[in-house]
Write a protein that holds these residues in place. Sequence first.
Motif, PDB file in Angstrom:
ATOM      1  N   ASP A 186      11.640 -10.726  44.573  1.00 22.56           N
ATOM      2  CA  ASP A 186      11.337  -9.649  45.523  1.00 22.56           C
ATOM      3  C   ASP A 186       9.861  -9.245  45.473  1.00 22.56           C
ATOM      4  O   ASP A 186       9.240  -9.280  44.419  1.00 22.56           O
ATOM      5  CB  ASP A 186      12.146  -8.389  45.189  1.00 22.56           C
ATOM      6  CG  ASP A 186      13.631  -8.530  45.475  1.00 22.56           C
ATOM      7  OD1 ASP A 186      14.016  -9.514  46.136  1.00 22.56           O
ATOM      8  OD2 ASP A 186      14.386  -7.646  45.041  1.00 22.56           O
ATOM      9  N   ILE A 187       9.368  -8.817  46.635  1.00 24.51           N
ATOM     10  CA  ILE A 187       8.067  -8.142  46.713  1.00 24.51           C
ATOM     11  C   ILE A 187       8.397  -6.651  46.843  1.00 24.51           C
ATOM     12  O   ILE A 187       9.179  -6.271  47.726  1.00 24.51           O
ATOM     13  CB  ILE A 187       7.257  -8.568  47.967  1.00 24.51           C
ATOM     14  CG1 ILE A 187       7.262 -10.093  48.173  1.00 24.51           C
ATOM     15  CG2 ILE A 187       5.840  -8.008  47.916  1.00 24.51           C
ATOM     16  CD1 ILE A 187       6.420 -10.887  47.254  1.00 24.51           C
ATOM     17  N   VAL A 188       7.822  -5.850  45.996  1.00 25.70           N
ATOM     18  CA  VAL A 188       8.191  -4.425  45.970  1.00 25.70           C
ATOM     19  C   VAL A 188       6.948  -3.545  45.873  1.00 25.70           C
ATOM     20  O   VAL A 188       5.854  -4.008  45.537  1.00 25.70           O
ATOM     21  CB  VAL A 188       9.122  -4.106  44.768  1.00 25.70           C
ATOM     22  CG1 VAL A 188      10.493  -4.739  44.929  1.00 25.70           C
ATOM     23  CG2 VAL A 188       8.491  -4.525  43.447  1.00 25.70           C
ATOM     24  N   HIS A 189       7.167  -2.262  46.168  1.00 29.31           N
ATOM     25  CA  HIS A 189       6.143  -1.264  45.913  1.00 29.31           C
ATOM     26  C   HIS A 189       6.854  -0.062  45.327  1.00 29.31           C
ATOM     27  O   HIS A 189       7.645   0.580  46.007  1.00 29.31           O
ATOM     28  CB  HIS A 189       5.402  -0.896  47.204  1.00 29.31           C
ATOM     29  CG  HIS A 189       4.250   0.031  46.976  1.00 29.31           C
ATOM     30  ND1 HIS A 189       4.338   1.389  47.155  1.00 29.31           N
ATOM     31  CD2 HIS A 189       2.985  -0.225  46.568  1.00 29.31           C
ATOM     32  CE1 HIS A 189       3.170   1.933  46.868  1.00 29.31           C
ATOM     33  NE2 HIS A 189       2.333   0.981  46.516  1.00 29.31           N
ATOM     34  N   ARG A 190       6.630   0.171  44.043  1.00 28.33           N
ATOM     35  CA  ARG A 190       7.304   1.269  43.327  1.00 28.33           C
ATOM     36  C   ARG A 190       8.795   1.308  43.608  1.00 28.33           C
ATOM     37  O   ARG A 190       9.334   2.318  44.069  1.00 28.33           O
ATOM     38  CB  ARG A 190       6.653   2.599  43.674  1.00 28.33           C
ATOM     39  CG  ARG A 190       5.209   2.598  43.239  1.00 28.33           C
ATOM     40  CD  ARG A 190       4.540   3.938  43.387  1.00 28.33           C
ATOM     41  NE  ARG A 190       3.134   3.801  43.050  1.00 28.33           N
ATOM     42  CZ  ARG A 190       2.153   4.409  43.681  1.00 28.33           C
ATOM     43  NH1 ARG A 190       2.406   5.231  44.665  1.00 28.33           N
ATOM     44  NH2 ARG A 190       0.904   4.217  43.316  1.00 28.33           N
ATOM     45  N   GLY A 191       9.441   0.177  43.395  1.00 28.42           N
ATOM     46  CA  GLY A 191      10.896   0.107  43.514  1.00 28.42           C
ATOM     47  C   GLY A 191      11.416  -0.063  44.931  1.00 28.42           C
ATOM     48  O   GLY A 191      12.615  -0.223  45.142  1.00 28.42           O
ATOM     49  N   LEU A 227       6.095  -7.038  41.957  1.00 32.98           N
ATOM     50  CA  LEU A 227       7.172  -8.012  42.140  1.00 32.98           C
ATOM     51  C   LEU A 227       8.378  -7.525  41.357  1.00 32.98           C
ATOM     52  O   LEU A 227       8.254  -6.754  40.408  1.00 32.98           O
ATOM     53  CB  LEU A 227       6.727  -9.387  41.639  1.00 32.98           C
ATOM     54  CG  LEU A 227       5.397  -9.898  42.222  1.00 32.98           C
ATOM     55  CD1 LEU A 227       5.008 -11.219  41.578  1.00 32.98           C
ATOM     56  CD2 LEU A 227       5.493 -10.048  43.743  1.00 32.98           C
ATOM     57  N   LYS A 228       9.551  -7.964  41.793  1.00 31.20           N
ATOM     58  CA  LYS A 228      10.764  -7.654  41.045  1.00 31.20           C
ATOM     59  C   LYS A 228      11.468  -8.967  40.751  1.00 31.20           C
ATOM     60  O   LYS A 228      11.625  -9.795  41.666  1.00 31.20           O
ATOM     61  CB  LYS A 228      11.670  -6.725  41.875  1.00 31.20           C
ATOM     62  CG  LYS A 228      12.941  -6.350  41.146  1.00 31.20           C
ATOM     63  CD  LYS A 228      13.915  -5.605  42.060  1.00 31.20           C
ATOM     64  CE  LYS A 228      15.299  -5.604  41.436  1.00 31.20           C
ATOM     65  NZ  LYS A 228      16.369  -5.454  42.411  1.00 31.20           N
ATOM     66  N   TRP A 229      11.839  -9.161  39.518  1.00 31.20           N
ATOM     67  CA  TRP A 229      12.506 -10.412  39.130  1.00 31.20           C
ATOM     68  C   TRP A 229      13.812 -10.554  39.890  1.00 31.20           C
ATOM     69  O   TRP A 229      14.562  -9.582  39.984  1.00 31.20           O
ATOM     70  CB  TRP A 229      12.780 -10.388  37.621  1.00 31.20           C
ATOM     71  CG  TRP A 229      13.247 -11.701  37.088  1.00 31.20           C
ATOM     72  CD1 TRP A 229      12.470 -12.697  36.576  1.00 31.20           C
ATOM     73  CD2 TRP A 229      14.597 -12.172  37.013  1.00 31.20           C
ATOM     74  NE1 TRP A 229      13.252 -13.757  36.202  1.00 31.20           N
ATOM     75  CE2 TRP A 229      14.571 -13.458  36.462  1.00 31.20           C
ATOM     76  CE3 TRP A 229      15.841 -11.636  37.371  1.00 31.20           C
ATOM     77  CZ2 TRP A 229      15.717 -14.218  36.247  1.00 31.20           C
ATOM     78  CZ3 TRP A 229      16.987 -12.379  37.169  1.00 31.20           C
ATOM     79  CH2 TRP A 229      16.919 -13.655  36.607  1.00 31.20           C
ATOM     80  N   PRO A 230      14.175 -11.723  40.459  1.00 34.98           N
ATOM     81  CA  PRO A 230      13.370 -12.941  40.402  1.00 34.98           C
ATOM     82  C   PRO A 230      12.575 -13.234  41.660  1.00 34.98           C
ATOM     83  O   PRO A 230      11.716 -14.111  41.617  1.00 34.98           O
ATOM     84  CB  PRO A 230      14.467 -14.013  40.253  1.00 34.98           C
ATOM     85  CG  PRO A 230      15.623 -13.484  41.056  1.00 34.98           C
ATOM     86  CD  PRO A 230      15.567 -11.988  40.916  1.00 34.98           C
TER      87      PRO A 230
END
Length: 267
Positions: free
Chosen positions: A119-124, A114-117
């Motif tokens: 986002d769903i991410v995978h290695r950026g 996850l990325k604040w606040p």
Amino acid sequence: MAQTFEQETLQVLLRDVPFVTEARYLPSTTSTNDVLKTLAADGAPEGTLIVTDEQTAGRGRLDRKWIAPPASSLLFSVLFRPVLAAQQAHVLTMLCSLGVRDAVRDTLGLNVGLKWPNDIVHRGHKLGGLLTEIDADTERLRWAIVGIGINVNWDPSAVPGLAQPVTSLSNLVGAPILRQDLLRSILQAVSRRYDALKTGLWPAREWEGALETIGQRVVVEGPATPIEGTAVGVAPDGALLVRTASGQVHRVVAGDVSVRPSGTHDA
Ligand code: BT5
């Protein structure tokens, strides 16, 4: 009379997911959040779900666009009527993003971050986003809508002008994915996590553990002067804690801010 694919899918959701009380599939619509907002204002019950295959006005925060070719993605919104104050609404973004993470792991064997606040991410690389919108009085929330968009079966990497590198679940697993199984699994995880929240289990520590943002050098841009520092953790309400060079720790609340790794620039 034979049921359409969509009716069968929705009936399975109503049967298998205690949280889902009403489910509506729209082949195409403006934005599932907008449709659900109207229903919420008319008194729709908690657990109402809107799913679509195409949005003509899909939105992110600050009226940014959410892009998804028809039938390529999961695009849906769910309605909560929690006993929470308006400033606690971010906990719903936390628990839904953790629910997406659970479901992707359980159905595809893939660990996403996850990325604040929101986002769903995978290695950026961003592969999904959540848009939480609320209505509240001074005491508590009247309703909160969490809209979720996930890149499933398409390659967004060629889309020009996106703010960060992007990917999709099919890119990551190298095969097409059955969206209905993933949707059911997400809603089951959200349902479990919402029950836990109601017993007082606040997911902030777990959410912090899933955030790729922690430990990164970040720049927080919003209405005030940009803050540059290292993301060192989150507060129980989900605020990002950023330590600047002077050693001071700033609380950054989700809202009209964007966080980017220092040394890069938003598009
Ligand atoms: C978000 O906003 O990431 C929240 C997106 C929520 C979309 C869902 S779909 C169902 C429901 N109905 C709606 O109308 N919305 C919700 P934000 O953090 O503001 O990020 C928006 C930014 O993400 C855009 O400005 C683009 O740079 C980028 N973006 C747009 N489409 C993308 C995609 N498909 N994949 C990755 N990045 C994308």
